[in-house]
Structures are given as C-alpha cells and as structure tokens.
Design an enzyme around this catalytic site. Structure first.
Site, PDB file in Angstrom:
ATOM      1  N   ASP A   3       0.854  -1.182   0.000  1.00  0.00           N
ATOM      2  CA  ASP A   3       0.000   0.000   0.000  1.00  0.00           C
ATOM      3  C   ASP A   3       0.891   1.232   0.000  1.00  0.00           C
ATOM      4  O   ASP A   3       1.803   1.334   0.831  1.00  0.00           O
ATOM      5  CB  ASP A   3      -0.920  -0.001   1.236  1.00  0.00           C
ATOM      6  CG  ASP A   3      -2.139   0.893   1.034  1.00  0.00           C
ATOM      7  OD1 ASP A   3      -1.960   2.060   0.617  1.00  0.00           O
ATOM      8  OD2 ASP A   3      -3.270   0.436   1.290  1.00  0.00           O
ATOM      9  N   LEU A  57     -10.896   6.183   8.792  1.00  0.00           N
ATOM     10  CA  LEU A  57     -11.031   5.535  10.100  1.00  0.00           C
ATOM     11  C   LEU A  57     -12.442   5.025  10.377  1.00  0.00           C
ATOM     12  O   LEU A  57     -12.655   4.263  11.318  1.00  0.00           O
ATOM     13  CB  LEU A  57     -10.581   6.498  11.209  1.00  0.00           C
ATOM     14  CG  LEU A  57      -9.105   6.927  11.082  1.00  0.00           C
ATOM     15  CD1 LEU A  57      -8.773   7.988  12.124  1.00  0.00           C
ATOM     16  CD2 LEU A  57      -8.171   5.739  11.224  1.00  0.00           C
ATOM     17  N   GLN A  58     -13.402   5.420   9.551  1.00  0.00           N
ATOM     18  CA  GLN A  58     -14.769   4.918   9.663  1.00  0.00           C
ATOM     19  C   GLN A  58     -14.819   3.411   9.404  1.00  0.00           C
ATOM     20  O   GLN A  58     -15.752   2.734   9.780  1.00  0.00           O
ATOM     21  CB  GLN A  58     -15.644   5.723   8.668  1.00  0.00           C
ATOM     22  CG  GLN A  58     -16.940   5.108   8.236  1.00  0.00           C
ATOM     23  CD  GLN A  58     -16.853   4.483   6.852  1.00  0.00           C
ATOM     24  OE1 GLN A  58     -15.759   4.210   6.362  1.00  0.00           O
ATOM     25  NE2 GLN A  58     -17.997   4.258   6.233  1.00  0.00           N
ATOM     26  N   ARG A  59     -13.804   2.858   8.761  1.00  0.00           N
ATOM     27  CA  ARG A  59     -13.816   1.427   8.427  1.00  0.00           C
ATOM     28  C   ARG A  59     -12.444   0.752   8.506  1.00  0.00           C
ATOM     29  O   ARG A  59     -12.364  -0.461   8.624  1.00  0.00           O
ATOM     30  CB  ARG A  59     -14.379   1.216   7.013  1.00  0.00           C
ATOM     31  CG  ARG A  59     -13.513   1.846   5.934  1.00  0.00           C
ATOM     32  CD  ARG A  59     -14.277   2.082   4.643  1.00  0.00           C
ATOM     33  NE  ARG A  59     -13.415   2.768   3.673  1.00  0.00           N
ATOM     34  CZ  ARG A  59     -13.104   4.054   3.708  1.00  0.00           C
ATOM     35  NH1 ARG A  59     -13.584   4.838   4.670  1.00  0.00           N
ATOM     36  NH2 ARG A  59     -12.325   4.587   2.803  1.00  0.00           N
ATOM     37  N   ASN A  62      -9.392  -0.734  -7.247  1.00  0.00           N
ATOM     38  CA  ASN A  62      -9.540  -0.291  -8.627  1.00  0.00           C
ATOM     39  C   ASN A  62      -9.375  -1.470  -9.573  1.00  0.00           C
ATOM     40  O   ASN A  62      -8.715  -2.463  -9.249  1.00  0.00           O
ATOM     41  CB  ASN A  62      -8.518   0.811  -8.934  1.00  0.00           C
ATOM     42  CG  ASN A  62      -7.095   0.300  -8.781  1.00  0.00           C
ATOM     43  OD1 ASN A  62      -6.558  -0.297  -9.701  1.00  0.00           O
ATOM     44  ND2 ASN A  62      -6.503   0.498  -7.606  1.00  0.00           N
ATOM     45  N   CYS A  78     -12.489 -15.362 -15.731  1.00  0.00           N
ATOM     46  CA  CYS A  78     -13.578 -16.283 -16.100  1.00  0.00           C
ATOM     47  C   CYS A  78     -14.910 -15.663 -15.668  1.00  0.00           C
ATOM     48  O   CYS A  78     -15.936 -15.872 -16.308  1.00  0.00           O
ATOM     49  CB  CYS A  78     -13.428 -17.626 -15.389  1.00  0.00           C
ATOM     50  SG  CYS A  78     -12.080 -18.665 -15.944  1.00  0.00           S
ATOM     51  N   CYS A 108     -15.568   3.540  -4.136  1.00  0.00           N
ATOM     52  CA  CYS A 108     -16.157   3.783  -2.822  1.00  0.00           C
ATOM     53  C   CYS A 108     -16.051   5.259  -2.453  1.00  0.00           C
ATOM     54  O   CYS A 108     -16.843   5.781  -1.690  1.00  0.00           O
ATOM     55  CB  CYS A 108     -15.476   2.931  -1.768  1.00  0.00           C
ATOM     56  SG  CYS A 108     -15.787   1.178  -1.977  1.00  0.00           S
TER      57      CYS A 108
HETATM   58 ZN   LIG Z   1     -10.048 -17.798 -16.338  1.00  0.00          ZN
END
Ligand SMILES: [Zn+2]
Lengths: 394, 95
Positions: free
Chosen positions: A181, A190-192, A250, A293, A307
């Site tokens: 990250d 911080l909400q989640r 993303n 797939c 989000c």
């Molecule tokens: Zn596949």
C-alpha cells in the site's frame, strides 16, 4: 534397608547395558538399528533430540512402551545425562524387554560429540497459550497452527478490506504478512479501516498497520511494501508468498492481480465492496475459475464508481475482509470448502448471502488453453483503450 | 413475474429499490421489460452496438446465463434474475 540413589544406579547398571555415543551413532545407520526412545520431558525434547528417536516421557514409559516397541526389539533409552534412562531401563527389563540399553552420557554427550540432532518445530509455551483456542479445534491442532506460523500472505491494500483481514490473520498467527500500500492514513479512512488510529493519520498505511500488528502479535513478521503493485514489480512482490489477498480499490490492480496470480500460480482471495454490497470468491490458478472467467472485462471508468464516490458501509468492510481472512486460513490449513467456483454476494441491507456458481470459461482470456498470458497496460486497458482492437483481433 | 435483483450501481436508475417484479419468459424478455419500465438501466447495461456489456453478468437463480442459453435462457415465475456488474471497491477512499 533403604537404597540410596547411588545404590539404585549401581543396581540398574548391573542389569541394563550402557551403550556409548560413538557406538550408537554407528548402529543407528546400520542393519538392525535399535529403536531410540527418548524418556525426557516435553520441554527437553522440544529443544532437540536424536534423529529417528521417539518420545515417551519417563512418567509414561511403562504404560506406553507397548505402543512403540515389542519386547524382542533392541531399544536404546536416552535421557539428558544417562541416569533417568538407566533407571527406566530396569523397569522395561522387568517387563520383558530384554534388549534394552541406555545411552551413556545421554543426549548431552551425544550433542557434545557433534552428532546430528533434530530440533523439532513446535509451539513455544507462550504460543501454546496464545493459540490454545485454535489448537483445541481438531481441524487445526498444533500441526495446523505451525502451518499458519510458517505461512506467508500478501495483502494488496491496507485499507477497508486489508484492515480486518490483516488484523485477523495476524491474530491467527500467520507468520509473515506482506502489506502492499503506498497510501497514507486519512481521517476519512477511520470509519472502516480499523487497523489504523487517529494519532497515525498521515502515516503510511502499511507502516501504521505494521505497528498495530506487532502490538497484537509479536510472532508475525510484517513486510512493508510502500509501493503500488504494477506489472514491473508484481511477480517479485508475490514470489515467496503462499496466498494473495486482494483488497484493491480499482480495476487495473484487480486485473493485474488476476494475471499475476495465474503466472505465479498463487491462490487469490478476492473481495470487493460498494455501499451495502460485497462480493467474495477464491481463484485457484488452473484448478478453479479465475477472475477473468467471471468478469472478462472491466466496466468503463464512467460506469465504475469507486467507494470514494459511492460510499461504503464501514462494517461491510469488516464482514468481507474477514471472509477473505477465513478463506486464506483455510487455504493455508488445507481444510474445508473454499469459495473456489462460487461467488458470494452479500447484501448488508437485506442481510442476505447469495451464492452464484462460477465455472472455468474454456475461452477465458486469462486461464483458457488459448490464452496468451502477459502483463498489459492495465490503466489504459481498463480505460477502454485498445480493447476494441483486441476484440477484433480475437 | 420473475424477480429481478438490482445491483447497487443501478438502484438509482430503478427508483432506489433492490428488487423488482418483471414479466418475461426469457432473459431477453425480462431485460426488455425492465428497460421499458426503466430506460436508464438500458443505457448502463447495453453498449452502443446494442449488446449487453461484457462486464455485466446475468444469473438466473445461481447460474450464469453465459453458460446456458445466454439471452434465450428461460426464466420462470419463481426464478430470480440477478444482474451483477463487476465491482472494484476495496482499499481506499479514492485513487
Ligand atoms: Zn479464467
């Protein structure tokens, strides 16, 4: 007349032959090698023992010997210094084990002589206590906990999904967690994103998560990768990890991970979230369906709200992130039924879980037999550039 | 009337509901009825060439219609047709 300790040892020596370290070392590799029974306590055994030895603590020797040796079998008893084994040998002789010997000088002299020792991979007393609620579960046990401690999980994103999954994987004792990250903690996270704290706003998320994980469980090694995964570093980042947990935000990253998972044959635990809805699945390279797939192509950017634009219920991240942690643990332990071949759709408002069947697509552009798997420019591809041409070419 | 489950990204286009009752005996008929009642849905699901976008999956009950008869897959009165576009959301608030 009562006998002293010395009297007992002398009497035992008269009955139980002692074998010297050098002689035992020779006999161990040869024909008719004796069974080596280590009679020390668990903690002594855990620190190291003779190769091929079986462990029966002195206190259980008489009751358990029948399970490991027959009376006509040559047996060499081993303790730390050669005394407990001598006394124990006397009892076995009385039980009809006529070929029992005792290692003179015991494990200590064996080790000092430079002979091979085996240090078993076991939980420490602290770990036995910490993970006792795991080891009580028959499907996990001490063996399973050791697997977790030896496992390496790479988490893409230390945000909404990565916070709960990394936190629970750390608590579970997954020995190595890699956090990819490049973002910093923002107050609106911080909400989640429960692995971060108010006083760490502004810190790199991977660093902030490392602090939380190390405070929770010192058994866990955290590798901070303060970078964005891309086609140049993906395979290097993934190498050495057993499972990838996809908590990306993303489409370019998700399609990159789908391809990198196939190339490196590393299982990919998927989840995505929006508002009140979550998706989760497990993609096992060439065993089950892959991400492509299920979703051969991403939506164009104008039809793919993030989000940040659409919002997400904080608790939803916890539910879906923990489903990912659950699936990662099962993959490591090799137990249960994973979500491979199934797409789980969770509706937090209706409080319903829907399971959809997903299958390998024989024409899959990712894992199909005719697929030309190579990294592409995912940003451009997800923006729709070049996709039409590609469709024409196919 | 079968039940159509609407994904979060399309709810605004159908007045905010999660499920709708829609007539039709095949996927194509159900979608046509849905588009007639909520034209905005069509704009989001169908490309300029009139085809369903490849990032949108349609399931009848739990089966992907791509693996059945695609838009001709039959839909019964007690069946649920689920529209499922890929979602990207996960780590951070924005990129
Ligand atoms: Zn596949």
């Amino acid at each position: 007349m009562a006998q002293t300790y010395q009297d007992l040892l002398t009497a035992a020596r008269a009955e139980v032959p002692e074998v010297q370290v050098a002689e035992l070392a020779e006999r161990i590799g040869g024909v008719g090698a004796p069974l080596v029974v280590d009679v020390r306590e668990q903690s002594e055994w855990d620190e190291g023992h003779l190769p091929g030895a079986v462990h029966v603590p002195r206190g259980f020797l008489e009751s358990r010997i029948a399970g490991v040796a027959t009376p006509d079998q040559p047996v060499v008893l081993v303790c730390a210094g050669g005394f407990r084994s001598l006394l124990a040998g006397r009892n076995l002789r009385e039980m009809g084990y006529d070929h029992v010997e005792s290692l003179a000088g015991g494990y200590t002299r064996w080790k000092q002589a430079g002979h091979e020792v085996v240090v078993p991979h076991t939980l420490t007393p602290e770990q036995r206590s910490r993970y006792s609620r795991h080891t009580l579960i028959p499907e996990v046990g001490e063996e399973g906990q050791l697997k977790l401690l030896g496992a390496k999980v790479l988490l893409i994103g230390a945000g909404g999904l990565g916070s709960p999954s990394a936190y629970y994987l750390a608590a579970a004792g997954v020995g190595t967690l890699g956090l990819v990250d490049d973002d910093v903690v923002d107050a609106s996270n911080l909400q989640r994103q429960i692995i971060h704290t108010t006083d760490r706003v502004g810190m790199l998320k991977a660093e902030s998560a490392k602090i939380a994980i190390e405070a929770l469980n010192p058994d866990v090694t955290v590798n901070v990768h303060a970078t964005r995964i891309n086609r140049d570093n993906a395979l290097e980042l993934i190498s050495g990890y057993d499972v990838i947990v996809d908590g990306a935000d993303n489409f370019p990253t998700r399609y990159l991970l789908a391809d990198a998972s196939l190339m490196s044959r590393t299982p990919l635990v998927h989840a995505s979230i929006l508002r009140f809805e979550g998706h989760a699945s497990v993609f096992l390279p060439y065993e089950g369906p892959c991400y492509r797939c299920v979703f051969p192509e991403p939506p164009p950017p104008d039809l793919a709200p993030s989000c940040g634009e659409a919002g997400v219920l904080g608790v939803l991240c916890g539910v879906m992130g923990n489903i990912q942690a659950n699936e990662a643990l099962k993959l490591i332990l090799g137990i249960g039924e994973t979500l491979s071949g199934r797409l789980l759709v969770y509706d937090a408002l209706g409080m319903s879980f829907t399971e959809l069947k997903v299958r390998r697509d024989p024409n899959c552009p990712g894992c199909g037999p005719d697929a030309h798997l190579e990294f592409r420019d995912y940003d451009a591809w997800c923006a729709g550039i070049g996709r039409h041409l590609e469709a024409v070419r196919v | 009337m079968s039940t159509v489950r609407v994904p979060p990204v399309l709810r605004a286009a159908v007045g905010g509901v999660r499920e709708l009752s829609v007539p039709g005996s095949t996927v194509a008929e159900v979608l046509a009825a849905l588009y007639a009642a909520h034209p905005e849905v069509r704009a989001q699901l169908v490309s300029e060439s009139g085809e369903l976008h490849r990032f949108v999956n349609i399931y009848v009950n739990d089966e992907d219609v791509r693996l059945h008869e695609w838009l001709e897959t039959p839909v019964g009165d007690t069946d649920t047709l689920l529209i499922l576009p890929a979602m990207a959301g996960g780590a951070t608030a924005s990129r």
